[in-house]
Design a protein around this motif. Structure first.
Motif, PDB file in Angstrom:
ATOM      1  N   SER A   1       0.816  -1.210   0.000  1.00 17.49           N
ATOM      2  CA  SER A   1       0.000   0.000   0.000  1.00 17.49           C
ATOM      3  C   SER A   1       0.852   1.264   0.000  1.00 17.49           C
ATOM      4  CB  SER A   1      -0.918   0.006   1.224  1.00 17.49           C
ATOM      5  OG  SER A   1      -0.158  -0.038   2.419  1.00 17.49           O
ATOM      6  N   GLY A   2       2.114   1.138   0.376  1.00 17.61           N
ATOM      7  CA  GLY A   2       3.010   2.291   0.374  1.00 17.61           C
ATOM      8  C   GLY A   2       3.581   2.607  -0.990  1.00 17.61           C
ATOM      9  N   GLY A   3       3.170   1.853  -2.016  1.00 17.63           N
ATOM     10  CA  GLY A   3       3.684   2.075  -3.360  1.00 17.63           C
ATOM     11  C   GLY A   3       5.002   1.351  -3.584  1.00 17.63           C
ATOM     12  N   GLU A   4       5.607   1.608  -4.719  1.00 16.39           N
ATOM     13  CA  GLU A   4       6.850   0.906  -5.058  1.00 16.39           C
ATOM     14  C   GLU A   4       7.999   1.389  -4.176  1.00 16.39           C
ATOM     15  OE1 GLU A   4       8.002  -0.918  -8.688  1.00 16.39           O
ATOM     16  OE2 GLU A   4       6.727   0.499  -9.769  1.00 16.39           O
TER      17      GLU A   4
ATOM     18  N   PRO B   1      12.433   4.453  -4.460  1.00 13.95           N
ATOM     19  CA  PRO B   1      13.176   4.705  -3.217  1.00 13.95           C
ATOM     20  C   PRO B   1      13.243   3.470  -2.321  1.00 13.95           C
ATOM     21  CG  PRO B   1      10.928   5.493  -2.986  1.00 13.95           C
ATOM     22  CD  PRO B   1      11.059   5.004  -4.413  1.00 13.95           C
ATOM     23  N   TYR B   2      14.077   3.568  -1.316  1.00 14.44           N
ATOM     24  CA  TYR B   2      14.122   2.511  -0.309  1.00 14.44           C
ATOM     25  C   TYR B   2      13.339   2.934   0.926  1.00 14.44           C
ATOM     26  CZ  TYR B   2      17.822   5.143   2.154  1.00 14.44           C
ATOM     27  OH  TYR B   2      18.545   6.108   2.823  1.00 14.44           O
ATOM     28  N   VAL B   3      12.952   1.967   1.718  1.00 21.92           N
ATOM     29  CA  VAL B   3      12.319   2.215   3.002  1.00 21.92           C
ATOM     30  C   VAL B   3      13.004   1.318   4.026  1.00 21.92           C
ATOM     31  CG1 VAL B   3      10.500   0.507   2.508  1.00 21.92           C
ATOM     32  CG2 VAL B   3      10.135   2.231   4.294  1.00 21.92           C
ATOM     33  N   ASN B   4      13.346   1.864   5.166  1.00 21.13           N
ATOM     34  CA  ASN B   4      13.944   1.072   6.232  1.00 21.13           C
ATOM     35  C   ASN B   4      12.874   0.196   6.882  1.00 21.13           C
ATOM     36  OD1 ASN B   4      16.677   2.136   6.194  1.00 21.13           O
ATOM     37  ND2 ASN B   4      15.804   4.036   6.978  1.00 21.13           N
TER      38      ASN B   4
ATOM     39  N   HIS C   1       8.521  -4.351 -10.752  1.00 14.04           N
ATOM     40  CA  HIS C   1       9.024  -4.205  -9.390  1.00 14.04           C
ATOM     41  C   HIS C   1      10.242  -5.110  -9.176  1.00 14.04           C
ATOM     42  CE1 HIS C   1       8.663  -2.658  -5.389  1.00 14.04           C
ATOM     43  NE2 HIS C   1       8.398  -3.827  -4.821  1.00 14.04           N
ATOM     44  N   MET C   2      10.148  -6.351  -9.625  1.00 12.64           N
ATOM     45  CA  MET C   2      11.275  -7.279  -9.522  1.00 12.64           C
ATOM     46  C   MET C   2      12.503  -6.739 -10.256  1.00 12.64           C
ATOM     47  SD  MET C   2       9.465 -10.964 -10.207  1.00 12.64           S
ATOM     48  CE  MET C   2       7.710 -11.114  -9.865  1.00 12.64           C
ATOM     49  N   LYS C   3      12.261  -6.097 -11.366  1.00  9.96           N
ATOM     50  CA  LYS C   3      13.373  -5.570 -12.165  1.00  9.96           C
ATOM     51  C   LYS C   3      14.187  -4.541 -11.379  1.00  9.96           C
ATOM     52  CE  LYS C   3      14.352  -3.422 -16.659  1.00  9.96           C
ATOM     53  NZ  LYS C   3      13.733  -2.884 -17.902  1.00  9.96           N
ATOM     54  N   GLU C   4      13.523  -3.765 -10.541  1.00  5.64           N
ATOM     55  CA  GLU C   4      14.254  -2.796  -9.726  1.00  5.64           C
ATOM     56  C   GLU C   4      15.216  -3.496  -8.764  1.00  5.64           C
ATOM     57  OE1 GLU C   4      14.217   0.475 -10.300  1.00  5.64           O
ATOM     58  OE2 GLU C   4      12.882  -0.030 -11.963  1.00  5.64           O
TER      59      GLU C   4
END
Length: 382
Positions: free
Chosen positions: A278-281, A309-312, A361-364
Motif C-alpha cells: 500500500s506504500g507504493g513501489e 526509493p528505499y524504506v527502512n 518491481h522485480m526488475k528494480e
C-alpha cells in the motif's frame, strides 16, 4: 521468507478446509510430510534464547504461529570455531563508484525472461525441499542456469548437495585477480516453497516467496553472463534449498565456506521482490540482524541504480538466508519488496501466485543486485 500473519493463517486454513474432500483436516495435518518418527531437532529462535530440542510437529506449530527460527541440529559446533582469518576484515565501501560499468548491464535487464522463468517455477505443485516436486524444480532451475552459462568463459554452475533431494545451486564467476581468489561476493535467494498446513504435498506456488527472488537474481546473472562480466574477485549467485525449514540449505553452504576458510566480502539476500504494498513501489532494506556498514552501502546502491526509493524496515530473527551468513560472521544484507508489515500476506498459501506480483518491481531489485555484484567485485581501499 519465514513470516505469517493472522490473515495469512486464515487464508491458508480456509483454502485447506475447502479442498479437504473426503480426507479430514486433522488426518491431512497428521501426514504433513515430516519424518514419521517425529524426530527431535535443535531449534534456535533468538540470539538471546538458548537452543532447545523440539519435535518436528512442534516446529510446524511454531512455524504456523509466525515464529522465525534456525534449525541448527547439524551445525551445533559450527558457530563456535572461527576459521576466518582474524587479521582479514572485508572492506565495505561507502558509496557506488562504478556506475559507468554497471549501467550497460542494467540496461540489458528485461521482465520477459523473469516472467517465463517464474511461470515455470510456479507450475510445480510445490517446491518443498522434501517433496518430489521440490526435487524436480531444482533440477529444472539448474538446467536453466546452465543454459545461460553454457558458453561463458570463467563461469561455472554446480550442485551443492544435501541429505534431502533438493540441492542448493551455486553459479560462480571466476575473478581476474589471483590475489583475490579466496575472497568472494554472494548474491542469494531461496528456491523452495511451502504450504503452511500441508508442507509436503499441499499446493504452494511460491510465486513471491521466493520465486520472485529466484528469478530476480537469475535475471541479474543472465545479464552479467551475456554481457561478459569479468570481476576482479569471484562473484557467486546462490539459490538455496530448505530456507522454509529453518535455513537449512544456506546454513550448509555457509558452514562449508567457513570450514574452508573462504573470505566472504558481502552477501545479499533477495527474498520476496514482487509484491507492491500500500506504500507504493519501494525497496525494503532490512535494518536488523544485518551488517550495518553493508546495509548503508546497499542504500547508496538503491539511490544510484534503482528508479524507486528505499524504506527502512525490520524483519526479526532468522527471517531469511542472510541470517546463516551473519551467524557465521560474514557481512550480509537483505532487500525485500516493501516495508515488512506491508509485504505480501498470501505467502505460504495457494494464493501466492503471479497475478499478485509486478515484474517491473522485480526488475528494480535486479538492478540493485547487479550493482551489488559489480561494485563489490572490485578491490577497493577507500
Amino acid at each position: 521468507m519465514k513470516v505469517i500473519t493472522a490473515l495469512a493463517l486464515a487464508f491458508a486454513f480456509t483454502a485447506t478446509t475447502v479442498n479437504a474432500g473426503p480426507i479430514g483436516l486433522v488426518d491431512q495435518i497428521s501426514n504433513f510430510g515430516f519424518n514419521k518418527g517425529d524426530e527431535l531437532r535443535l531449534i534456535q529462535y533468538g540470539d538471546d534464547q538458548p537452543a532447545r530440542w523440539m519435535k518436528e510437529s512442534e516446529i510446524l506449530e511454531m512455524f504456523r504461529l509466525g515464529i522465525k527460527y534456525m534449525d541448527i541440529t547439524d551445525y551445533q559446533n559450527a558457530y563456535d570455531d572461527v576459521v576466518i582469518e582474524s587479521t582479514w576484515k572485508p572492506f565495505i565501501p561507502a558509496k557506488a563508484r562504478y556506475a559507468d560499468e554497471v549501467q550497460p548491464y542494467i540496461g540489458n535487464l528485461t521482465t520477459t525472461t523473469m516472467e517465463i522463468a517464474l511461470k515455470k517455477l510456479t507450475s510445480f505443485k510445490n517446491r518443498y525441499y522434501k517433496s518430489k516436486w521440490g526435487a524436480e524444480s531444482c533440477r529444472w532451475l539448474i538446467s536453466a542456469i546452465r543454459d545461460i552459462a553454457e558458453e561463458a568463459d570463467g563461469v561455472s554452475v554446480k550442485e551443492f548437495e544435501h541429505s534431502w533431494d533438493q540441492f542448493s545451486i551455486i553459479a560462480r564467476f571466476e575473478g581476474s585477480n589471483s590475489d583475490l581468489d579466496n575472497e568472494l561476493v554472494i548474491v542469494g535467494a531461496h528456491q523452495d516453497s511451502v504450504n503452511l498446513w500441508l508442507p509436503s504435498f499441499g499446493t504452494a506456488p511460491g510465486a513471491d516467496d521466493d520465486g520472485s527472488g529466484t528469478v530476480t537474481i537469475l535475471e541479474a546473472f543472465r545479464s552479467l553472463v551475456e554481457n561478459g562480466f569479468k570481476p576482479e574477485r569471484p562473484v557467486e549467485f546462490h539459490w538455496y534449498s530448505a530456507e522454509e525449514a529453518g535455513l537449512l540449505g544456506s546454513q550448509a553452504v555457509a558452514a562449508e565456506y567457513k570450514k574452508q576458510g573462504k573470505q566472504v566480502v558481502a552477501m545479499l539476500q533477495n527474498d520476496m521482490t514482487g509484491f507492491i504494498g500500500s506504500g507504493g513501489e519501494q525497496i525494503g532494506i532490512v535494518a536488523d540482524h544485518v551488517n550495518p556498514e553493508l546495509t548503508e552501502f546497499l542504500k547508496t546502491l538503491v539511490d544510484t541504480y534503482a528508479a524507486i526509493p528505499y524504506v527502512n524496515t525490520k524483519c526479526g530473527y532468522a527471517c531469511s538466508d542472510h541470517a546463516s551468513w551473519a551467524k557465521h560472521g560474514y557481512p550480509s544484507a537483505f532487500t525485500i519488496e516493501s516495508a515488512f508489515e506491508d509485504s505480501n500476506k498470501a505467502i505460504h498459501t495457494t494464493g501466492d501466485v503471479i497475478s499478485r506480483l509486478s515484474f517491473d518491481h522485480m526488475k528494480e531489485f535486479a538492478k540493485v543486485a547487479t550493482g551489488f555484484a559489480i561494485e563489490l567485485s572490485h578491490e577497493r581501499s577507500e
